[in-house]
Design a protein around this motif. Sequence first.
Motif, PDB file in Angstrom:
ATOM      1  N   TRP A  17       0.845  -1.189   0.000  1.00  0.00           N
ATOM      2  CA  TRP A  17       0.000   0.000   0.000  1.00  0.00           C
ATOM      3  C   TRP A  17       0.883   1.244   0.000  1.00  0.00           C
ATOM      4  N   ARG A  18       0.471   2.266  -0.740  1.00  0.00           N
ATOM      5  CA  ARG A  18       1.158   3.561  -0.758  1.00  0.00           C
ATOM      6  C   ARG A  18       0.095   4.657  -0.701  1.00  0.00           C
ATOM      7  N   GLY A  19       0.472   5.820  -0.189  1.00  0.00           N
ATOM      8  CA  GLY A  19      -0.462   6.938  -0.142  1.00  0.00           C
ATOM      9  C   GLY A  19      -1.605   6.717   0.829  1.00  0.00           C
ATOM     10  N   LEU A  20      -1.346   6.093   1.955  1.00  0.00           N
ATOM     11  CA  LEU A  20      -2.364   5.766   2.951  1.00  0.00           C
ATOM     12  C   LEU A  20      -2.780   7.039   3.689  1.00  0.00           C
ATOM     13  N   THR A  21      -4.083   7.372   3.630  1.00  0.00           N
ATOM     14  CA  THR A  21      -4.565   8.631   4.187  1.00  0.00           C
ATOM     15  C   THR A  21      -5.684   8.430   5.214  1.00  0.00           C
ATOM     16  N   VAL A  22      -5.935   9.496   5.957  1.00  0.00           N
ATOM     17  CA  VAL A  22      -7.084   9.617   6.850  1.00  0.00           C
ATOM     18  C   VAL A  22      -7.634  11.028   6.668  1.00  0.00           C
ATOM     19  N   ASP A  23      -8.881  11.245   7.094  1.00  0.00           N
ATOM     20  CA  ASP A  23      -9.466  12.578   6.917  1.00  0.00           C
ATOM     21  C   ASP A  23     -10.339  12.966   8.117  1.00  0.00           C
ATOM     22  N   PRO A  24      -9.706  13.238   9.271  1.00  0.00           N
ATOM     23  CA  PRO A  24     -10.495  13.654  10.433  1.00  0.00           C
ATOM     24  C   PRO A  24     -11.133  15.026  10.211  1.00  0.00           C
ATOM     25  N   ARG A  75      -9.088  16.203  18.747  1.00  0.00           N
ATOM     26  CA  ARG A  75      -8.656  14.961  19.399  1.00  0.00           C
ATOM     27  C   ARG A  75      -8.337  13.892  18.363  1.00  0.00           C
ATOM     28  N   ALA A  76      -9.172  13.779  17.334  1.00  0.00           N
ATOM     29  CA  ALA A  76      -8.908  12.794  16.283  1.00  0.00           C
ATOM     30  C   ALA A  76      -7.641  13.159  15.513  1.00  0.00           C
ATOM     31  N   GLN A  77      -7.478  14.421  15.201  1.00  0.00           N
ATOM     32  CA  GLN A  77      -6.270  14.836  14.482  1.00  0.00           C
ATOM     33  C   GLN A  77      -5.019  14.504  15.294  1.00  0.00           C
ATOM     34  N   ALA A  78      -5.058  14.766  16.593  1.00  0.00           N
ATOM     35  CA  ALA A  78      -3.910  14.466  17.454  1.00  0.00           C
ATOM     36  C   ALA A  78      -3.653  12.961  17.515  1.00  0.00           C
ATOM     37  N   ALA A  79      -4.716  12.167  17.576  1.00  0.00           N
ATOM     38  CA  ALA A  79      -4.558  10.712  17.609  1.00  0.00           C
ATOM     39  C   ALA A  79      -3.914  10.212  16.324  1.00  0.00           C
ATOM     40  N   TRP A  80      -4.373  10.721  15.182  1.00  0.00           N
ATOM     41  CA  TRP A  80      -3.780  10.295  13.912  1.00  0.00           C
ATOM     42  C   TRP A  80      -2.316  10.729  13.831  1.00  0.00           C
ATOM     43  N   ARG A  81      -1.987  11.910  14.363  1.00  0.00           N
ATOM     44  CA  ARG A  81      -0.579  12.332  14.379  1.00  0.00           C
ATOM     45  C   ARG A  81       0.261  11.351  15.202  1.00  0.00           C
ATOM     46  N   ARG A  82      -0.259  10.947  16.368  1.00  0.00           N
ATOM     47  CA  ARG A  82       0.468   9.987  17.202  1.00  0.00           C
ATOM     48  C   ARG A  82       0.653   8.645  16.488  1.00  0.00           C
ATOM     49  N   ALA A  83      -0.240   8.324  15.585  1.00  0.00           N
ATOM     50  CA  ALA A  83      -0.135   7.085  14.811  1.00  0.00           C
ATOM     51  C   ALA A  83       0.868   7.197  13.670  1.00  0.00           C
ATOM     52  N   GLY A  84       1.308   8.415  13.346  1.00  0.00           N
ATOM     53  CA  GLY A  84       2.279   8.602  12.273  1.00  0.00           C
ATOM     54  C   GLY A  84       1.748   9.283  11.028  1.00  0.00           C
ATOM     55  N   PHE A  85       0.547   9.867  11.110  1.00  0.00           N
ATOM     56  CA  PHE A  85      -0.030  10.591   9.976  1.00  0.00           C
ATOM     57  C   PHE A  85       0.289  12.079  10.111  1.00  0.00           C
ATOM     58  N   VAL A  86       0.541  12.734   8.982  1.00  0.00           N
ATOM     59  CA  VAL A  86       0.829  14.170   8.989  1.00  0.00           C
ATOM     60  C   VAL A  86      -0.112  14.879   8.022  1.00  0.00           C
ATOM     61  N   PRO A  87      -0.514  16.115   8.360  1.00  0.00           N
ATOM     62  CA  PRO A  87      -1.390  16.866   7.455  1.00  0.00           C
ATOM     63  C   PRO A  87      -0.711  17.134   6.115  1.00  0.00           C
ATOM     64  N   LEU A 122      -6.927  16.378   5.338  1.00  0.00           N
ATOM     65  CA  LEU A 122      -6.318  15.184   4.770  1.00  0.00           C
ATOM     66  C   LEU A 122      -4.938  14.981   5.394  1.00  0.00           C
ATOM     67  N   MET A 123      -4.700  13.754   5.878  1.00  0.00           N
ATOM     68  CA  MET A 123      -3.427  13.404   6.494  1.00  0.00           C
ATOM     69  C   MET A 123      -2.900  12.138   5.828  1.00  0.00           C
ATOM     70  N   GLU A 124      -1.588  12.036   5.691  1.00  0.00           N
ATOM     71  CA  GLU A 124      -0.969  10.881   5.042  1.00  0.00           C
ATOM     72  C   GLU A 124      -0.005  10.200   6.018  1.00  0.00           C
ATOM     73  N   PHE A 125       0.037   8.870   5.943  1.00  0.00           N
ATOM     74  CA  PHE A 125       0.923   8.119   6.833  1.00  0.00           C
ATOM     75  C   PHE A 125       2.374   8.293   6.402  1.00  0.00           C
ATOM     76  N   ARG A 126       3.184   8.757   7.335  1.00  0.00           N
ATOM     77  CA  ARG A 126       4.621   8.912   7.103  1.00  0.00           C
ATOM     78  C   ARG A 126       5.427   8.044   8.056  1.00  0.00           C
ATOM     79  N   GLY A 127       4.751   7.481   9.066  1.00  0.00           N
ATOM     80  CA  GLY A 127       5.397   6.525   9.942  1.00  0.00           C
ATOM     81  C   GLY A 127       6.047   7.072  11.183  1.00  0.00           C
ATOM     82  N   GLU A 128       6.276   8.351  11.261  1.00  0.00           N
ATOM     83  CA  GLU A 128       6.915   8.930  12.446  1.00  0.00           C
ATOM     84  C   GLU A 128       5.895   9.666  13.278  1.00  0.00           C
ATOM     85  N   PRO A 129       5.658   9.192  14.516  1.00  0.00           N
ATOM     86  CA  PRO A 129       4.686   9.891  15.381  1.00  0.00           C
ATOM     87  C   PRO A 129       5.206  11.251  15.843  1.00  0.00           C
TER      88      PRO A 129
END
Length: 164
Positions: free
Chosen positions: A118-125, A131-143, A157-164
């Motif tokens: 998988w590439r380009g894995l996103t979330v959209d809080p 609170r959701a945005q902060a949780a996704w950041r802790r998981a390694g997603f960045v705006p 829109l946030m994308e997984f970069r792997g670094e919390p």
Amino acid sequence: MTLPYPARLADGDLVLRLSTPDDVATITGWLADPAVHRWWGGEPVPAAEVRRKYCGAREPAVAVYVLEFAQDPVGLVQAWQDPDARGLDAFLAAGHQGRGLGPRAARLLAVDLLARGWRGLTVDPAVDNPRAQAAWRRAGFVPTGERGLDDGYETVLMEFRGEP
């Protein structure tokens, strides 16, 4: 091209397992709680819709996982893919929010999905859900700087970069 999903993931006392029709009552109960449905569709979800949307019927486009902590079901994480994008969505049952379980589960799934190609894995809080945005950041997603709309909410829109 549809990419594969894991059937089950575990990290100590945290488990992600594919949902089944046996989970309908639990998921329906979670989605009846205003603390959950406020950010997940805006209203309770009837059991028939839960069965259709969250219990395996949408695979391979969507895989829905029940998040268990110490063998107790505590939330839901779904991975989805279409020809143009791939992403995650998640919620925790009201009594289990704020304990770090969501970021931990999201990161576990995201890392596994990346290993599967998988590439380009996103979330959209929602913009109004810090609170959701902060949780996704802790998981390694960045705006990404992009905004969107989902269920009537303006989203970040946030994308997984792997670094919390």
